[in-house]
Scaffold this active site. Sequence first.
Site, short mmCIF file in Angstrom:
data_model
loop_
_atom_site.label_atom_id
_atom_site.label_comp_id
_atom_site.label_asym_id
_atom_site.label_seq_id
_atom_site.Cartn_x
_atom_site.Cartn_y
_atom_site.Cartn_z
N THR A 195 0.84 -1.21 -0.13
CA THR A 195 0.06 -0.03 -0.05
C THR A 195 0.79 1.27 -0.06
OG1 THR A 195 0.02 0.01 2.40
CG2 THR A 195 -1.92 -0.91 1.27
N GLY A 196 0.37 2.29 -0.15
CA GLY A 196 0.99 3.68 -0.03
C GLY A 196 2.38 3.78 -0.83
N TYR A 214 2.43 -7.23 5.20
CA TYR A 214 1.91 -7.85 6.30
C TYR A 214 0.18 -7.52 5.98
CZ TYR A 214 2.22 -10.34 10.80
OH TYR A 214 2.14 -10.98 12.13
N ALA A 264 7.91 -8.32 8.71
CA ALA A 264 9.12 -7.81 8.14
C ALA A 264 10.28 -7.91 9.45
CB ALA A 264 8.86 -6.62 7.37
N LEU A 304 7.88 0.68 5.62
CA LEU A 304 7.09 0.09 6.60
C LEU A 304 6.46 1.39 7.55
CD1 LEU A 304 9.03 -2.71 8.43
CD2 LEU A 304 7.22 -2.98 6.29
N TYR A 333 4.23 15.80 14.85
CA TYR A 333 4.88 15.06 13.85
C TYR A 333 6.67 15.31 14.07
CZ TYR A 333 5.82 11.70 10.20
OH TYR A 333 6.06 10.63 9.39
N VAL A 393 -2.93 10.89 1.65
CA VAL A 393 -3.87 9.96 2.42
C VAL A 393 -3.48 8.61 2.17
CG1 VAL A 393 -6.12 9.07 2.79
CG2 VAL A 393 -5.87 11.67 1.85
N THR A 394 -3.04 7.82 3.47
CA THR A 394 -2.72 6.76 3.34
C THR A 394 -3.10 6.06 4.44
OG1 THR A 394 -0.42 6.67 4.48
CG2 THR A 394 -0.53 6.89 2.00
P1 NAD Z 1 1.03 2.53 4.38
O1 NAD Z 1 0.16 2.17 5.75
O2 NAD Z 1 0.26 2.50 3.27
O3 NAD Z 1 1.97 1.19 4.10
C1 NAD Z 1 2.71 0.56 5.05
C2 NAD Z 1 3.21 -0.62 4.38
O4 NAD Z 1 4.13 -1.51 5.56
C3 NAD Z 1 2.30 -1.78 3.97
O5 NAD Z 1 2.64 -2.59 2.80
C4 NAD Z 1 2.23 -2.89 5.17
O6 NAD Z 1 1.73 -4.15 4.80
C5 NAD Z 1 3.56 -2.74 5.65
N1 NAD Z 1 3.58 -3.31 6.96
C6 NAD Z 1 3.20 -2.88 8.08
N2 NAD Z 1 3.67 -3.58 9.23
C7 NAD Z 1 4.21 -4.50 8.43
C8 NAD Z 1 5.19 -5.76 9.05
N3 NAD Z 1 5.30 -5.96 10.49
N4 NAD Z 1 5.64 -6.67 8.22
C9 NAD Z 1 5.55 -6.24 6.86
N5 NAD Z 1 5.07 -5.44 6.46
C10 NAD Z 1 4.43 -4.41 7.14
O7 NAD Z 1 2.05 3.64 4.65
P2 NAD Z 1 2.48 4.92 3.81
O8 NAD Z 1 1.91 6.10 4.44
O9 NAD Z 1 3.02 4.62 2.57
O10 NAD Z 1 4.11 5.17 4.83
C11 NAD Z 1 5.40 4.24 4.46
C12 NAD Z 1 6.41 5.26 4.70
O11 NAD Z 1 6.17 6.65 4.14
C13 NAD Z 1 6.66 5.48 6.26
O12 NAD Z 1 7.88 5.49 6.51
C14 NAD Z 1 5.91 6.92 6.53
O13 NAD Z 1 6.36 7.51 7.37
C15 NAD Z 1 6.36 7.67 5.00
N6 NAD Z 1 5.69 8.68 4.67
C16 NAD Z 1 4.46 8.72 4.38
C17 NAD Z 1 3.61 9.78 4.25
C18 NAD Z 1 2.16 9.98 4.13
O14 NAD Z 1 1.64 11.22 4.17
N7 NAD Z 1 1.54 8.99 3.95
C19 NAD Z 1 4.39 11.12 4.09
C20 NAD Z 1 5.76 11.20 4.00
C21 NAD Z 1 6.33 9.66 4.44
#
Ligand code: NAD
Length: 395
Positions: A51-52, A74, A112, A139, A235, A275-276
């Site tokens: 995702t994301g 996961y 993971a 993650l 944050y 949005v994630t």
């Molecule tokens: P998300 O929730 O969409 O994705 C998380 C992913 O991690 C998924 O694939 C999930 O299956 C996996 N995951 C979670 N726990 C796990 C585990 N124990 N084992 C294996 N896989 C696992 O999140 P996202 O928003 O895409 O965030 C990803 C990164 O991007 C993070 O470091 C977040 O801080 C960063 N980020 C997010 C944003 C935002 O606005 N969403 C902005 C900047 C940076």
Amino acid sequence: MIIKPKVRGFVCVTAHPTGCAAHIQQQIDHIKARGPIKHGPRKVLVIGASTGYGLASRITAAFGSGAASVGIFYERPSEEGRSATSGWYNSIAFTTAARAAGLYAGNINGDAFSDNIKQQALAMIARDMGPVDLVIYSLASPRRQHPKTGAVHKSVLKPLGASYTNKTVDTDKGIVSEITIEPASEAEAADTVAVMGGEDWEMWINALAGAKLLAPGATSVAYSYIGPVYTWPIYKDGTIGRAKIDLERAAQAIHARLMAHGGGRAFISVNKALVTQASSAIPVVPLYISILYKVMKAAGTHEGCIEQMQRLFATQLYNGHSPKYDSEGRVRVDDWEMRPEVQDTVSAIWLKATTENLAQLTDIVGYRSDFLRLFGFGLPGVSYDAEVEPHQLMP
Ligand code: NAD
């Protein structure tokens, strides 16, 4: 079964397989429309691939530069009569499309953070793909069982030092209210670092290096966020920010290691607020995102995860020379979000936003539709009143 969204707070407990597949196809189409990414990655490990930002990275690598990929995630698989989490359907759709395009795609669904899943990943990479030239660490997790101590660490989204009061929105009900969040204890802060900091990223790199599965000159990237000053207490200067400082520490350590192995590199990319599933759980941030969407859509600079990752790969990671780093050595694809003219308008709206004017002043509609799309709802061309088989196996 007819699958409808069932939203509970900041999660949707159902997901639509056909809708998730349509969402993946849109992202693939975007990457193909932007054209090949020259000098792009060939063999990629994506940790957090379903995702994301991790998913968008995987799609960009595969369909932008023809990369083989192993994805770790996961997710709850489907059962007879019960839908899976959306990342399960996303990964099925990605894998089907990648293989149809002649690309290798291997998947491991499990924790993971565990030694077991790392060992499974090493075996899959060694057997099917060969040494990786790109490792994406994406993650976002609420908990981590430490593989050496067995301790379970839970991450919290809290300020440090003092309580924090600001506006927030209940995105479901459209109610703007004030929220006060009490500061984290030192133990909670340390737990958040254990979950979202850099130790596990280093463990992955060590495991890959130990198994000789890192190609010389390999790149590794993890993602972070900074955002505007009024969100900093929750944050950047909060528990999650402390974990991100540790992620930056790990980036430097991994960079030194990869540099010594054929001139590789590791760094943090600071991405845009989107949005994630992870971001929707953070107080205050959804109101900020609703306003940001309004302002960036009006300016013609709005991007989603796939646009962000395409830009990261094409203009920074694989631009044929060096990425542009900020003073802290990070790559910034939050640059359009942080433009002063964008932030000045967002701040002015922030001060005025109330329940009554939410629909006019913010893009709460866009927020909600993006949220539902995470779970495969609201995609054009998908018939949501039709029967669909929820139980789908990973190919
Ligand atoms: P998300 O929730 O969409 O994705 C998380 C992913 O991690 C998924 O694939 C999930 O299956 C996996 N995951 C979670 N726990 C796990 C585990 N124990 N084992 C294996 N896989 C696992 O999140 P996202 O928003 O895409 O965030 C990803 C990164 O991007 C993070 O470091 C977040 O801080 C960063 N980020 C997010 C944003 C935002 O606005 N969403 C902005 C900047 C940076």
